[in-house]
Scaffold this motif. Structure first.
Motif, PDB file in Angstrom:
ATOM      1  N   ALA A  38       6.676  -6.251  -0.524  1.00  0.00           N
ATOM      2  CA  ALA A  38       5.676  -6.967  -1.314  1.00  0.00           C
ATOM      3  C   ALA A  38       6.295  -8.166  -2.023  1.00  0.00           C
ATOM      4  O   ALA A  38       5.705  -9.252  -2.062  1.00  0.00           O
ATOM      5  CB  ALA A  38       5.028  -6.029  -2.326  1.00  0.00           C
TER       6      ALA A  38
ATOM      7  N   GLN B  58       5.209 -11.970  -1.455  1.00  0.00           N
ATOM      8  CA  GLN B  58       4.752 -12.758  -2.603  1.00  0.00           C
ATOM      9  C   GLN B  58       5.568 -14.043  -2.752  1.00  0.00           C
ATOM     10  O   GLN B  58       5.005 -15.123  -2.985  1.00  0.00           O
ATOM     11  CB  GLN B  58       4.834 -11.929  -3.885  1.00  0.00           C
ATOM     12  CG  GLN B  58       4.335 -12.681  -5.118  1.00  0.00           C
ATOM     13  CD  GLN B  58       4.323 -11.799  -6.358  1.00  0.00           C
ATOM     14  OE1 GLN B  58       4.549 -10.585  -6.289  1.00  0.00           O
ATOM     15  NE2 GLN B  58       4.044 -12.395  -7.503  1.00  0.00           N
TER      16      GLN B  58
ATOM     17  N   VAL C 292      -0.948 -15.546  -6.714  1.00  0.00           N
ATOM     18  CA  VAL C 292      -1.026 -14.388  -5.829  1.00  0.00           C
ATOM     19  C   VAL C 292      -0.104 -13.288  -6.329  1.00  0.00           C
ATOM     20  O   VAL C 292       0.809 -13.525  -7.128  1.00  0.00           O
ATOM     21  CB  VAL C 292      -0.645 -14.761  -4.384  1.00  0.00           C
ATOM     22  CG1 VAL C 292      -1.651 -15.726  -3.785  1.00  0.00           C
ATOM     23  CG2 VAL C 292       0.764 -15.348  -4.325  1.00  0.00           C
TER      24      VAL C 292
ATOM     25  N   PRO D 150       0.712  -8.628  -5.618  1.00  0.00           N
ATOM     26  CA  PRO D 150       0.235  -7.342  -5.081  1.00  0.00           C
ATOM     27  C   PRO D 150      -1.037  -6.907  -5.802  1.00  0.00           C
ATOM     28  O   PRO D 150      -1.171  -7.090  -7.016  1.00  0.00           O
ATOM     29  CB  PRO D 150       1.396  -6.386  -5.360  1.00  0.00           C
ATOM     30  CG  PRO D 150       2.592  -7.276  -5.542  1.00  0.00           C
ATOM     31  CD  PRO D 150       2.080  -8.534  -6.159  1.00  0.00           C
TER      32      PRO D 150
ATOM     33  N   THR E  62      -3.652  -5.422  -0.901  1.00  0.00           N
ATOM     34  CA  THR E  62      -2.491  -5.897  -0.145  1.00  0.00           C
ATOM     35  C   THR E  62      -1.769  -4.790   0.623  1.00  0.00           C
ATOM     36  O   THR E  62      -0.899  -5.096   1.445  1.00  0.00           O
ATOM     37  CB  THR E  62      -1.483  -6.598  -1.081  1.00  0.00           C
ATOM     38  OG1 THR E  62      -1.157  -5.721  -2.182  1.00  0.00           O
ATOM     39  CG2 THR E  62      -2.078  -7.885  -1.632  1.00  0.00           C
TER      40      THR E  62
ATOM     41  N   TRP F 248      -4.134 -11.851  -1.078  1.00  0.00           N
ATOM     42  CA  TRP F 248      -3.163 -11.689  -2.156  1.00  0.00           C
ATOM     43  C   TRP F 248      -3.584 -12.378  -3.450  1.00  0.00           C
ATOM     44  O   TRP F 248      -2.845 -12.372  -4.436  1.00  0.00           O
ATOM     45  CB  TRP F 248      -1.803 -12.220  -1.703  1.00  0.00           C
ATOM     46  CG  TRP F 248      -1.060 -11.246  -0.847  1.00  0.00           C
ATOM     47  CD1 TRP F 248      -1.347 -10.877   0.438  1.00  0.00           C
ATOM     48  CD2 TRP F 248       0.084 -10.485  -1.218  1.00  0.00           C
ATOM     49  NE1 TRP F 248      -0.455  -9.950   0.887  1.00  0.00           N
ATOM     50  CE2 TRP F 248       0.451  -9.682  -0.109  1.00  0.00           C
ATOM     51  CE3 TRP F 248       0.868 -10.413  -2.374  1.00  0.00           C
ATOM     52  CZ2 TRP F 248       1.528  -8.813  -0.123  1.00  0.00           C
ATOM     53  CZ3 TRP F 248       1.951  -9.552  -2.393  1.00  0.00           C
ATOM     54  CH2 TRP F 248       2.271  -8.759  -1.286  1.00  0.00           C
TER      55      TRP F 248
END
Length: 371
Positions: free
Chosen positions: A41, A45, A61, A63, A67, A266
């Motif tokens: 993640a 990101q 954006v 998690p 997601t 996201w």
């Protein structure tokens, strides 16, 4: 002696297998899910944040509740290539019904103006809570039902707090019974026609499970029914901003399609302005606008842990938002038989026994209900 020979044989086989494993499997191989999800993640990101920075986007954006699900299971709207032709067929049928309908209680209130710089149907309690479709590609059912629920509140001039779950329709019934699609995708056009012909039951009568279940017999359940439905425009796929605003004021919240991308998935805040115009794959609901932001207020069906408590500010025109915008008129209800189970709305203080203020028309005696 035989035991010793078996042991030696087992030991040799183990060594050979270990050597073969090292030869066959590349040195950089890792078992599935070997990296902790949080590391994956974080890497995603970081990559998306770099893209946002390089392209000058104005949103953030991170998690969220969507997601950890495949995007192709979240975005399940499949619009046929002859969609505009189907839309044009619907227009005269819709107009014929509208010509005979009086203005509803909600329309007569006139709280919404297309000339307002900002508007939000949530402020008038005409929007039901954010739902979560899970990993079933049923966004089309949720967008249609969100518009239907809000339309019932709007046209009958009822606040959600007054009736609570009595305003919550069954997305599972739409998924299982409407014939408009499945967990592999669908479209809201056939849903609205199903709501007009057959109506829908309450969520409590057929709770959402996010599965392609067989349609059950629901003859004893209280049903709601649409009066009519239609599209904002039948000559273009994405109506102009002013036309969408006018429809939001005249009909309440709108079901629309949009292109949901990885950045969309996201999203956690700000004004989404990716402007990826490569088709559409997802259905959502528009509930308002803000000209200062240059954006629509969009309700999603990926849970309140996505975006801004389940909502997104999306720039006018970004990612084809507003594609085939549609509305539904849910002022009409089907009365249940008096001998059948009859769910009651949330209690409302009421000095008058016939049809108290704020009570939904479908719960009042026919002499007072106007239906």
């Amino acid at each position: 002696m035989k035991r010793y020979q078996k042991f030696i044989l087992f030991f040799v086989v183990a060594i050979l297998l270990a050597v073969a494993w090292q030869i066959i499997i590349p040195g950089n191989w890792r078992p599935i899910n070997a990296n902790p999800p949080i590391q994956v993640a974080q890497a995603t990101q970081t990559r998306l944040e770099q893209e946002i920075q390089s392209r000058g986007y104005t949103f953030i954006v991170g998690p969220n509740s969507a997601t950890n699900r495949p995007l192709n299971r979240l975005a399940g709207t499949k619009i046929p290539p002859n969609a505009l032709q189907l839309v044009r067929r619907q227009t005269p049928l819709t107009q014929a019904t509208l010509n005979r309908l009086p203005r509803s209680n909600g329309q007569n209130q006139g709280v919404c103006s297309r000339n307002a710089r900002t508007f939000d149907w949530r402020e008038y309690s005409k929007v039901t809570p954010v739902r979560d479709q899970g990993s079933c590609g049923s966004c089309w059912a949720f967008a249609a039902m969100a518009a239907f629920e809000s339309s019932a509140l709007f046209h009958n001039d009822i606040n959600y707090e007054q009736v609570g779950t009595m305003a919550d329709g069954s997305e599972q019934q739409i998924l299982s019974c409407s014939g408009a699609g499945s967990c592999n995708g669908g479209w809201y056009y056939p849903v609205f026609e199903f709501l007009r012909k057959d109506g829908t039951v309450l969520e409590q009568s057929f709770r959402y499970q996010g599965l392609d279940l067989t349609c059950p017999a629901l003859t004893n359940a209280l049903k709601f029914q649409a009066e009519t439905w239609g599209f904002v425009r039948d000559d273009i796929e994405v109506p102009p901003v002013e036309d969408i605003k006018a429809a939001l004021c005249e009909h309440g919240t709108l079901a629309v399609a949009v292109n949901a991308t990885e950045l969309f998935q996201w999203y956690t805040g700000g004004v989404f302005n990716e402007f990826n115009q490569q088709g559409v794959n997802h259905a959502v609901t528009l509930v308002g606008w803000d000209d200062d932001k240059g954006a629509w207020l969009m309700k999603n069906s990926w849970g309140s842990g996505w975006g801004d408590l389940g909502y997104m500010w999306i720039a006018y025109g970004s990612n084809n938002i507003g594609y085939l915008a549609a509305w539904v008129d849910a002022r009409k209800f089907i009365e249940d038989d008096e001998n059948q189970p009859n769910p009651q709305p949330n209690p409302i203080p009421d000095p008058t026994p016939s049809c108290p203020p704020g009570t939904p028309p479908f719960r009042c005696p026919k002499s007072n209900s106007g239906v």
